[in-house]
Design a protein around this motif. Sequence first.
Motif, mmCIF file in Angstrom:
data_model
loop_
_atom_site.group_PDB
_atom_site.id
_atom_site.type_symbol
_atom_site.label_atom_id
_atom_site.label_comp_id
_atom_site.label_asym_id
_atom_site.label_seq_id
_atom_site.Cartn_x
_atom_site.Cartn_y
_atom_site.Cartn_z
ATOM 1 N N VAL A 32 25.065 -38.713 -73.174
ATOM 2 C CA VAL A 32 24.371 -38.066 -74.196
ATOM 3 C C VAL A 32 24.019 -39.204 -75.139
ATOM 4 O O VAL A 32 22.667 -38.895 -75.477
ATOM 5 N N GLY A 33 24.851 -40.224 -75.467
ATOM 6 C CA GLY A 33 24.633 -41.324 -76.317
ATOM 7 C C GLY A 33 23.200 -42.010 -75.576
ATOM 8 O O GLY A 33 22.346 -42.431 -76.501
ATOM 9 N N MET A 34 22.924 -42.382 -74.445
ATOM 10 C CA MET A 34 22.047 -42.844 -73.832
ATOM 11 C C MET A 34 20.754 -42.024 -74.034
ATOM 12 O O MET A 34 19.599 -42.553 -74.193
ATOM 13 N N VAL A 35 20.774 -40.767 -73.819
ATOM 14 C CA VAL A 35 19.486 -39.961 -73.865
ATOM 15 C C VAL A 35 19.030 -39.834 -75.316
ATOM 16 O O VAL A 35 17.876 -40.032 -75.508
ATOM 17 N N CYS A 41 16.420 -38.379 -79.924
ATOM 18 C CA CYS A 41 16.708 -36.829 -80.080
ATOM 19 C C CYS A 41 17.989 -36.693 -80.515
ATOM 20 O O CYS A 41 18.862 -37.688 -80.721
ATOM 21 N N SER A 42 18.289 -35.604 -81.201
ATOM 22 C CA SER A 42 19.820 -35.125 -81.607
ATOM 23 C C SER A 42 20.643 -35.000 -80.387
ATOM 24 O O SER A 42 20.289 -34.962 -79.148
ATOM 25 N N SER A 43 22.113 -35.031 -80.660
ATOM 26 C CA SER A 43 22.918 -34.699 -79.724
ATOM 27 C C SER A 43 22.970 -33.373 -78.971
ATOM 28 O O SER A 43 22.852 -33.299 -77.685
ATOM 29 N N ASP A 44 22.374 -32.596 -79.632
ATOM 30 C CA ASP A 44 22.239 -31.232 -79.064
ATOM 31 C C ASP A 44 21.276 -31.254 -78.044
ATOM 32 O O ASP A 44 21.106 -30.602 -77.192
ATOM 33 N N GLN A 45 20.087 -31.727 -78.546
ATOM 34 C CA GLN A 45 18.842 -31.985 -77.712
ATOM 35 C C GLN A 45 19.210 -32.598 -76.440
ATOM 36 O O GLN A 45 18.813 -32.330 -75.308
ATOM 37 N N ALA A 46 19.768 -33.714 -76.553
ATOM 38 C CA ALA A 46 20.264 -34.621 -75.475
ATOM 39 C C ALA A 46 21.165 -33.767 -74.412
ATOM 40 O O ALA A 46 20.865 -33.820 -73.118
ATOM 41 N N TRP A 49 19.007 -31.430 -72.619
ATOM 42 C CA TRP A 49 18.333 -31.983 -71.698
ATOM 43 C C TRP A 49 19.184 -32.255 -70.523
ATOM 44 O O TRP A 49 18.670 -32.045 -69.389
ATOM 45 N N LEU A 50 20.268 -32.915 -70.659
ATOM 46 C CA LEU A 50 21.183 -33.219 -69.388
ATOM 47 C C LEU A 50 21.507 -31.818 -68.564
ATOM 48 O O LEU A 50 21.588 -31.998 -67.466
ATOM 49 N N ARG A 51 21.821 -30.553 -69.299
ATOM 50 C CA ARG A 51 22.171 -29.646 -68.874
ATOM 51 C C ARG A 51 21.043 -28.932 -67.865
ATOM 52 O O ARG A 51 21.091 -28.594 -66.689
ATOM 53 N N THR A 52 19.904 -29.179 -68.362
ATOM 54 C CA THR A 52 18.816 -28.730 -67.734
ATOM 55 C C THR A 52 18.281 -29.523 -66.399
ATOM 56 O O THR A 52 18.386 -28.844 -65.470
ATOM 57 N N LEU A 53 18.664 -30.784 -66.510
ATOM 58 C CA LEU A 53 18.448 -31.688 -65.364
ATOM 59 C C LEU A 53 19.551 -31.459 -64.291
ATOM 60 O O LEU A 53 19.261 -31.325 -63.262
ATOM 61 N N CYS A 65 26.177 -37.297 -65.315
ATOM 62 C CA CYS A 65 26.190 -38.131 -66.458
ATOM 63 C C CYS A 65 26.950 -39.335 -65.689
ATOM 64 O O CYS A 65 26.463 -40.540 -66.314
ATOM 65 N N ALA A 66 27.758 -39.352 -64.826
ATOM 66 C CA ALA A 66 28.489 -40.568 -64.316
ATOM 67 C C ALA A 66 27.168 -41.481 -63.424
ATOM 68 O O ALA A 66 27.314 -42.782 -63.554
ATOM 69 N N HIS A 67 26.265 -40.838 -62.952
ATOM 70 C CA HIS A 67 25.327 -41.640 -62.401
ATOM 71 C C HIS A 67 24.415 -41.979 -63.107
ATOM 72 O O HIS A 67 24.000 -43.266 -63.110
ATOM 73 N N LEU A 68 24.093 -41.494 -64.440
ATOM 74 C CA LEU A 68 23.155 -42.181 -65.299
ATOM 75 C C LEU A 68 24.070 -43.207 -65.927
ATOM 76 O O LEU A 68 23.551 -44.300 -66.089
ATOM 77 N N VAL A 69 25.322 -43.189 -66.470
ATOM 78 C CA VAL A 69 26.155 -44.154 -67.119
ATOM 79 C C VAL A 69 26.265 -45.378 -66.080
ATOM 80 O O VAL A 69 26.411 -46.394 -66.516
ATOM 81 N N GLY A 70 26.475 -45.080 -64.894
ATOM 82 C CA GLY A 70 26.745 -46.164 -63.865
ATOM 83 C C GLY A 70 25.495 -46.925 -63.607
ATOM 84 O O GLY A 70 25.673 -47.865 -62.996
ATOM 85 N N ARG A 71 24.396 -46.589 -63.849
ATOM 86 C CA ARG A 71 23.253 -47.087 -63.920
ATOM 87 C C ARG A 71 22.780 -48.254 -64.883
ATOM 88 O O ARG A 71 21.951 -49.201 -64.858
#
Length: 85
Positions: A32-35, A41-46, A49-53, A65-71
């Motif tokens: 969420v912080g990365m997004v 954007c705000s934490s709610d918007q992030a 976005w992550l849920r939709t993705l 999220c683990a995949h995104l953080v791992g990048r």
Amino acid sequence: MVALAQRLFDAQLLARDLQAAMQSRTVIDQAVGMVMSSRNCSSDQAMRWLRTLSQHRNVKLRDLCAHLVGRLPGTPAPKRLCPRP
């Protein structure tokens, strides 16, 4: 005696589940912080976005999220994401 053993087993199972939930929450918060940073954007918007993705890719939110953080530089290479069965 059997009832006590069952209660002990249930307590151990609950402790394991809570530990897993805490670990998932940490990686989700990091993503969420990365997004928030990348999309300004705000934490709610992030989170939305992550849920939709996650739904569009048919993968669990914690795995996405683990995949995104791992990048991130300096982190181990992420596993390939596979859709949920």
